[in-house]
Design an enzyme around this catalytic site. Structure first.
Site, PDB file in Angstrom:
ATOM      1  N   SER A   7       0.840  -1.195   0.000  1.00 52.06           N
ATOM      2  CA  SER A   7       0.000   0.000   0.000  1.00 52.06           C
ATOM      3  C   SER A   7       0.872   1.241   0.000  1.00 52.06           C
ATOM      4  CB  SER A   7      -0.896   0.021   1.230  1.00 52.06           C
ATOM      5  OG  SER A   7      -1.476   1.308   1.349  1.00 52.06           O
ATOM      6  N   HIS A  32      -1.156  -1.311  -4.141  1.00 52.86           N
ATOM      7  CA  HIS A  32      -2.451  -1.078  -3.498  1.00 52.86           C
ATOM      8  C   HIS A  32      -2.605   0.428  -3.287  1.00 52.86           C
ATOM      9  CE1 HIS A  32      -5.904  -2.336  -1.046  1.00 52.86           C
ATOM     10  NE2 HIS A  32      -5.541  -1.426  -0.156  1.00 52.86           N
ATOM     11  N   ASP A  34      -4.830   3.292  -1.714  1.00 56.19           N
ATOM     12  CA  ASP A  34      -5.864   3.545  -0.701  1.00 56.19           C
ATOM     13  C   ASP A  34      -6.449   4.941  -0.857  1.00 56.19           C
ATOM     14  OD1 ASP A  34      -6.091   1.217   1.005  1.00 56.19           O
ATOM     15  OD2 ASP A  34      -4.035   1.622   1.653  1.00 56.19           O
ATOM     16  N   MET A  36      -9.215   7.579   0.475  1.00 62.18           N
ATOM     17  CA  MET A  36     -10.061   7.864   1.650  1.00 62.18           C
ATOM     18  C   MET A  36     -10.682   9.244   1.513  1.00 62.18           C
ATOM     19  SD  MET A  36      -7.430   6.631   4.575  1.00 62.18           S
ATOM     20  CE  MET A  36      -6.634   5.032   4.525  1.00 62.18           C
ATOM     21  N   HIS A  65      -8.378   0.691  -3.782  1.00 61.45           N
ATOM     22  CA  HIS A  65      -9.281   0.434  -2.643  1.00 61.45           C
ATOM     23  C   HIS A  65      -9.997   1.740  -2.316  1.00 61.45           C
ATOM     24  CE1 HIS A  65      -9.492  -0.821   1.929  1.00 61.45           C
ATOM     25  NE2 HIS A  65     -10.686  -0.753   1.359  1.00 61.45           N
ATOM     26  N   MET A  67     -12.232   3.788  -0.232  1.00 62.58           N
ATOM     27  CA  MET A  67     -12.900   3.923   1.078  1.00 62.58           C
ATOM     28  C   MET A  67     -13.675   5.236   1.045  1.00 62.58           C
ATOM     29  SD  MET A  67      -9.741   2.545   3.393  1.00 62.58           S
ATOM     30  CE  MET A  67      -8.584   2.833   2.069  1.00 62.58           C
ATOM     31  N   MET A 136     -11.113  -6.841   5.366  1.00 67.27           N
ATOM     32  CA  MET A 136     -10.338  -5.889   6.177  1.00 67.27           C
ATOM     33  C   MET A 136      -9.949  -6.551   7.496  1.00 67.27           C
ATOM     34  SD  MET A 136      -9.900  -3.222   4.364  1.00 67.27           S
ATOM     35  CE  MET A 136      -8.977  -2.362   5.637  1.00 67.27           C
ATOM     36  N   GLY A 141      -8.953   3.199   7.414  1.00 63.33           N
ATOM     37  CA  GLY A 141      -8.719   4.605   7.729  1.00 63.33           C
ATOM     38  C   GLY A 141      -7.253   4.950   7.952  1.00 63.33           C
ATOM     39  N   PHE A 142      -6.504   4.000   8.490  1.00 57.40           N
ATOM     40  CA  PHE A 142      -5.110   4.310   8.826  1.00 57.40           C
ATOM     41  C   PHE A 142      -4.220   3.090   8.624  1.00 57.40           C
ATOM     42  CE2 PHE A 142      -7.910   6.978  11.268  1.00 57.40           C
ATOM     43  CZ  PHE A 142      -7.376   8.249  11.060  1.00 57.40           C
ATOM     44  N   GLY A 144      -0.618   1.005   9.653  1.00 59.22           N
ATOM     45  CA  GLY A 144       0.129   0.772  10.887  1.00 59.22           C
ATOM     46  C   GLY A 144      -0.670   0.257  12.073  1.00 59.22           C
ATOM     47  N   ASP A 174      -6.294  -7.044   4.133  1.00 60.59           N
ATOM     48  CA  ASP A 174      -5.701  -5.704   4.207  1.00 60.59           C
ATOM     49  C   ASP A 174      -5.645  -5.218   5.648  1.00 60.59           C
ATOM     50  OD1 ASP A 174      -4.911  -3.096   3.785  1.00 60.59           O
ATOM     51  OD2 ASP A 174      -6.664  -2.524   2.594  1.00 60.59           O
ATOM     52  N   GLY A 176      -2.289  -4.621   8.823  1.00 63.10           N
ATOM     53  CA  GLY A 176      -1.527  -5.204   9.915  1.00 63.10           C
ATOM     54  C   GLY A 176      -0.787  -6.488   9.582  1.00 63.10           C
ATOM     55  N   GLY A 196       1.323  -2.418   3.992  1.00 66.22           N
ATOM     56  CA  GLY A 196       1.824  -1.052   3.861  1.00 66.22           C
ATOM     57  C   GLY A 196       3.100  -0.863   4.644  1.00 66.22           C
ATOM     58  N   SER A 197       2.945  -0.608   5.948  1.00 66.63           N
ATOM     59  CA  SER A 197       4.106  -0.316   6.793  1.00 66.63           C
ATOM     60  C   SER A 197       5.170  -1.398   6.717  1.00 66.63           C
ATOM     61  CB  SER A 197       3.674  -0.184   8.262  1.00 66.63           C
ATOM     62  OG  SER A 197       2.368   0.266   8.365  1.00 66.63           O
TER      63      SER A 197
HETATM   64  C1  DX5 Z   1      -6.280   0.932   5.827  1.00 69.11           C
HETATM   65  C2  DX5 Z   1      -5.779   0.661   4.435  1.00 69.11           C
HETATM   66  C3  DX5 Z   1      -4.671  -0.304   4.371  1.00 69.11           C
HETATM   67  C4  DX5 Z   1      -3.445   0.105   5.095  1.00 69.11           C
HETATM   68  C5  DX5 Z   1      -2.548  -1.067   5.330  1.00 69.11           C
HETATM   69  O1  DX5 Z   1      -7.429   1.690   5.750  1.00 69.11           O
HETATM   70  O2  DX5 Z   1      -6.831   0.162   3.644  1.00 69.11           O
HETATM   71  O3  DX5 Z   1      -4.374  -0.616   3.030  1.00 69.11           O
HETATM   72  O4  DX5 Z   1      -2.737   1.090   4.413  1.00 69.11           O
HETATM   73  O5  DX5 Z   1      -1.475  -0.632   6.040  1.00 69.11           O
HETATM   74  P1  DX5 Z   1      -0.681  -1.542   7.039  1.00 69.11           P
HETATM   75  O6  DX5 Z   1      -0.126  -2.676   6.261  1.00 69.11           O
HETATM   76  O7  DX5 Z   1       0.363  -0.616   7.551  1.00 69.11           O
HETATM   77  O8  DX5 Z   1      -1.636  -1.988   8.108  1.00 69.11           O
HETATM   78 ZN    ZN Z   2      -6.401  -0.705   1.630  1.00 68.38          ZN
END
Ligand code: DX5
Ligand code: ZN
Length: 215
Positions: A7, A32, A34, A36, A65, A67, A136, A141-142, A144, A174, A176, A196-197
């Site tokens: 992501s 990916h 994201d 929002m 994605h 959102m 999910m 939303g975030f 990490g 998606d 963590g 992502g992270s």
């Molecule tokens: C959350 C996003 C994810 C997020 C994943 O709303 O849809 O794609 O960026 O990030 P990590 O892998 O850091 O949880």
């Molecule tokens: Zn996502």
């Protein structure tokens, strides 16, 4: 082995081009993206022009994605030659069947996502028309956040349904996921892992990608 979709939400936005170029060289399968809107989720990321700025750099397809509430308003804006999947949220659609058709008519594969509090059975009537199911494993939303293992039986549910019904959608998770816990979703039957992270902040991105995929 699973596929991986890092992501770009976790990229360094001050040097997005370099980060995208770098991550594309690490054995990844999709990017990916994201999106929002500050309404469906309590955060705002970026819009279609930022995504399109990567078009000449990205060497893998986009997995978008959305959102956002009433996503039909924006589907066309995220279709490019690089776009493979457009995923909308079940919770954000007034008429899911027509939104799925809209995505396909616009030229992308149709994904549908469910939030952690949504039961997997809500998609039963749509499974034959869906190309990708995004489970999910954090509240959207975030980046990490901590992985929620309540996602695992949902992945198993969709894998079982696919076999029972002879369907061919892909299952994605998606939130963590990193090298330390990716085996859990792989064992549950996942096809694509969003990370992502874990990928962008890894000291060795190539090794992290390979470990998440289970290579
Ligand atoms: C959350 C996003 C994810 C997020 C994943 O709303 O849809 O794609 O960026 O990030 P990590 O892998 O850091 O949880
Ligand atoms: Zn996502």
């Amino acid at each position: 082995m699973a596929k991986i979709a890092p992501s770009i939400l976790a990229a360094d936005f001050s040097r997005l081009g370099e980060d995208v170029k770098d991550v594309c060289s690490r054995g990844i399968d999709y990017l990916h993206v994201d999106i929002m809107d500050g309404e469906f989720v309590p955060n705002i990321s970026f819009g279609p022009d930022v995504m399109k700025s990567m078009n000449s750099i990205a060497t893998v397809p986009y997995d978008v994605h959305l959102m956002i509430v009433k996503p039909d308003r924006y589907i066309e804006k995220f279709i490019t030659d690089n776009t493979e999947f457009i995923t909308v949220h079940y919770e954000a659609c007034d008429d899911l069947a027509s939104t799925i058709q809209h995505i396909k008519d616009a030229g992308a594969k149709a994904g549908v996502s469910i939030k952690p509090g949504t039961a997997p059975e809500v998609l039963d009537d749509y499974l034959a028309d869906i190309d990708l199911i995004l489970v999910m494993s954090v509240e959207p939303g975030f980046g990490g956040q901590k992985f929620m293992d309540s996602s695992l039986p949902k992945i198993e549910y969709y894998a079982k349904k696919r076999e029972e019904l002879g369907l061919d959608y892909v299952i994605e998770v998606d939130g963590g996921v990193g090298a330390g816990n990716a085996h859990l979703v792989r064992d549950a039957g996942i096809d694509i892992i969003v990370a992502g992270s874990a990928v962008f902040k890894a000291a060795d991105r190539t090794a992290e990608v390979a470990a998440i995929k289970g290579e």
